[in-house]
Design an enzyme around this catalytic site. Structure first.
Site, PDB file in Angstrom:
ATOM      1  N   HIS A  90       0.817  -1.222   0.000  1.00 20.58           N
ATOM      2  CA  HIS A  90       0.000   0.000   0.000  1.00 20.58           C
ATOM      3  C   HIS A  90       0.845   1.264   0.000  1.00 20.58           C
ATOM      4  O   HIS A  90       1.965   1.294   0.516  1.00 20.58           O
ATOM      5  CB  HIS A  90      -1.045  -0.010   1.120  1.00 20.58           C
ATOM      6  CG  HIS A  90      -0.525  -0.027   2.524  1.00 20.58           C
ATOM      7  ND1 HIS A  90      -0.225   1.117   3.218  1.00 20.58           N
ATOM      8  CD2 HIS A  90      -0.293  -1.053   3.381  1.00 20.58           C
ATOM      9  CE1 HIS A  90       0.163   0.795   4.441  1.00 20.58           C
ATOM     10  NE2 HIS A  90       0.150  -0.510   4.569  1.00 20.58           N
ATOM     11  N   ASP A  92      -0.152   4.405   1.140  1.00 24.54           N
ATOM     12  CA  ASP A  92      -0.367   5.409   2.199  1.00 24.54           C
ATOM     13  C   ASP A  92       0.356   5.053   3.485  1.00 24.54           C
ATOM     14  O   ASP A  92       0.791   3.918   3.685  1.00 24.54           O
ATOM     15  CB  ASP A  92      -1.862   5.582   2.474  1.00 24.54           C
ATOM     16  CG  ASP A  92      -2.513   4.311   3.011  1.00 24.54           C
ATOM     17  OD1 ASP A  92      -2.165   3.214   2.535  1.00 24.54           O
ATOM     18  OD2 ASP A  92      -3.364   4.406   3.914  1.00 24.54           O
ATOM     19  N   ASP A 153       6.106   1.003   6.808  1.00 28.58           N
ATOM     20  CA  ASP A 153       4.729   0.547   6.589  1.00 28.58           C
ATOM     21  C   ASP A 153       4.086   1.544   5.641  1.00 28.58           C
ATOM     22  O   ASP A 153       3.630   2.580   6.064  1.00 28.58           O
ATOM     23  CB  ASP A 153       4.002   0.470   7.932  1.00 28.58           C
ATOM     24  CG  ASP A 153       2.545   0.074   7.788  1.00 28.58           C
ATOM     25  OD1 ASP A 153       2.170  -0.380   6.716  1.00 28.58           O
ATOM     26  OD2 ASP A 153       1.798   0.230   8.767  1.00 28.58           O
ATOM     27  N   GLU A 187      -4.991   2.040   2.571  1.00 27.32           N
ATOM     28  CA  GLU A 187      -5.089   0.814   3.367  1.00 27.32           C
ATOM     29  C   GLU A 187      -5.229   1.145   4.843  1.00 27.32           C
ATOM     30  O   GLU A 187      -5.980   0.508   5.574  1.00 27.32           O
ATOM     31  CB  GLU A 187      -3.850  -0.064   3.148  1.00 27.32           C
ATOM     32  CG  GLU A 187      -3.962  -1.468   3.738  1.00 27.32           C
ATOM     33  CD  GLU A 187      -3.463  -1.608   5.170  1.00 27.32           C
ATOM     34  OE1 GLU A 187      -3.641  -2.688   5.749  1.00 27.32           O
ATOM     35  OE2 GLU A 187      -2.903  -0.647   5.741  1.00 27.32           O
ATOM     36  N   GLU A 188      -4.503   2.159   5.278  1.00 20.88           N
ATOM     37  CA  GLU A 188      -4.469   2.484   6.715  1.00 20.88           C
ATOM     38  C   GLU A 188      -5.822   2.952   7.236  1.00 20.88           C
ATOM     39  O   GLU A 188      -6.062   2.943   8.438  1.00 20.88           O
ATOM     40  CB  GLU A 188      -3.407   3.560   7.001  1.00 20.88           C
ATOM     41  CG  GLU A 188      -1.972   3.120   6.726  1.00 20.88           C
ATOM     42  CD  GLU A 188      -1.459   2.091   7.726  1.00 20.88           C
ATOM     43  OE1 GLU A 188      -2.206   1.710   8.636  1.00 20.88           O
ATOM     44  OE2 GLU A 188      -0.301   1.666   7.573  1.00 20.88           O
ATOM     45  N   ASP A 209       3.213  -6.706   3.651  1.00 23.17           N
ATOM     46  CA  ASP A 209       2.814  -5.670   4.611  1.00 23.17           C
ATOM     47  C   ASP A 209       2.950  -6.155   6.042  1.00 23.17           C
ATOM     48  O   ASP A 209       2.362  -5.588   6.962  1.00 23.17           O
ATOM     49  CB  ASP A 209       1.361  -5.242   4.305  1.00 23.17           C
ATOM     50  CG  ASP A 209       0.972  -3.963   5.015  1.00 23.17           C
ATOM     51  OD1 ASP A 209       1.877  -3.223   5.447  1.00 23.17           O
ATOM     52  OD2 ASP A 209      -0.242  -3.721   5.151  1.00 23.17           O
TER      53      ASP A 209
HETATM   54 ZN    ZN Z   1       0.672  -1.557   6.364  1.00 23.56          ZN
END
Ligand code: ZN
Length: 418
Positions: A90, A92, A153, A187-188, A209
């Site tokens: 992801h 973001d 992340d 995603e977050e 992830d």
């Molecule tokens: Zn993540």
């Protein structure tokens, strides 16, 4: 086939260069935003990646208006009939800490002492907080300057997938079937798969992830939302004897019946919980919002019947009180779907071992893009990306993790050719 030293070095150098570059691009998502993607900056990183994938010679490149990036890598010669697989990360970063103006710092040859941050003297990164650091002594560790998160992340995952693509192109002797690369926005904030085009993805995918090196995540919570609405009766408090049904006060008694030991702050690993998120109301009406989590559906069902029984009990105890209970299944433990594709799990384990790492099977105390994809019919285990202490100013990643995760991707693609 074991990955040669030359390729390993190349992977490290390439993934590291990309990682340091991508983390500088501000891609914090925003749960309050109604647009898609939630923040425009995510489009900026997506554009860069999409162009890089085009330059690398991947096909069917798409960067859509929602911010999703898709591209296909043609199979190596003779492997056209291999089952296609996908790799997802992801774009973001979490809103929990600023992700603007991230300045990554490489702490060379980490010696085990506390890591200090030039832009935040109040904090330091210690082995006590992150015991894995002990295993990382001697490695290079990347952190932020302490005023932002790092963004490993999930930009580590992005960089690792990109580095694998570079290597596949540069070293045609590496065997692989058709590969799809996909980068997702938001995603977050739980929207990572909302606008994903399922038809552009293969039947099996992997998200990059996860956290610690060697980790493989194949299960997540079975997740429920619950609302409890109490309807009482308000009467002037001076004349309320035997008449008033104070909804909000009764709600507080009702909620105190939930076992304290089954709360997020008292549980870990595979233990489940009730979590009260909101309580509002007055004498007439009160509403409590909860989430219920466990790895076993049966345990969650038991929690829901406990609430049903409490409802009956309270309606008896307070004649005239009405309690409405509503449950919503938010997502399922993805293990249910992954077990049907045991090969996807077995090969991931093997790919991690081939990279010289111990496989650490981990249960996600939450959900991921992979959770939703698995539910949508695309089994998607989650492989480590290597970042630690996600969503914090102390977030860090050993540079070796960037290389190792890329190796796992290459190994995995080759294992699927057999
Ligand atoms: Zn993540």
């Amino acid at each position: 086939m074991k990955i040669s030293k030359e390729i390993q070095e190349f992977l490290l150098e390439d993934a590291l260069e990309r990682f340091l570059r991508y983390v500088k691009i501000w891609t914090t998502s925003d749960i309050k935003s109604a647009s898609f993607p939630s923040t425009k900056n995510q489009l900026e990183l997506g554009k860069i990646l999409s162009n890089e994938l085009i330059d690398l010679g991947l096909e069917d490149n798409i960067h859509d208006k929602f911010g999703y990036v898709y591209a296909n890598l043609a199979p190596s010669e003779g492997f056209e009939n291999v089952k296609p697989i996908g790799f997802i990360a992801h774009l973001d970063t979490s809103q929990a800490v600023s992700g603007k103006d991230v300045k990554p710092v490489i702490h060379k040859n980490y010696d085990g002492s506390n890591i200090l941050f030039s832009q935040n003297k109040e904090i330091s990164l210690t082995i006590a907080e992150s015991p894995q650091l002990e295993e990382y002594i001697g490695l290079d560790i990347i952190t932020s300057q302490g005023d932002t998160l790092l963004g490993a992340d999930n930009k580590a995952g992005v960089a690792e997938i990109m580095a694998a693509c570079v290597v596949w192109k540069k070293f045609p002797e590496l065997k692989h079937g058709p590969i799809t690369v996909c980068f997702t926005p938001d995603e977050e904030i739980g929207r990572g798969t909302r606008k994903i085009k399922k038809k552009l993805l293969p039947e099996i995918c992997y998200t990059l992830d996860g956290s610690e090196m060697g980790q493989l995540e194949i299960e997540c919570f079975d997740a429920w939302g619950a609302t409890i609405k109490l309807k009482g009766l308000n009467v002037h408090p001076g004349y309320a004897k035997n008449l008033m049904l104070n909804a909000i006060h009764i709600a507080s008694r009702f909620l105190s019946e939930l076992p304290e030991t089954e709360s997020p702050e008292h549980t870990e690993e595979r233990e489940g919980f009730y979590h009260l998120m909101n309580l509002e109301g007055n004498e007439e009406e009160a509403t409590a919002t909860l989430i219920i989590r466990d790895f076993e559906l049966k345990n969650n069902q038991n929690r829901m019947s406990y609430l049903e029984n409490l409802k009956k009990l309270y309606e008896l105890r307070y004649p005239g009180l009405k309690i409405e209970l509503n449950f919503l299944h938010q997502y399922q433990n993805m293990l249910i779907f992954l077990e049907k594709e045991q090969r996807a799990i077995d090969l991931a384990k093997k790919a991690i071992e081939l990279a010289g790492l111990e496989v650490k099977i981990h249960s996600i105390r939450g959900g991921t893009d992979g959770t939703k994809l698995s539910e949508k019919g695309i089994p998607t285990p989650n492989i480590f990306a290597g970042g630690m202490l996600f969503h914090s100013r102390k977030e860090y990643i050993p540079t070796l993790a960037l290389q190792k995760a890329s190796e796992v991707i290459i190994n995995l693609a080759e294992l699927w050719t057999n």
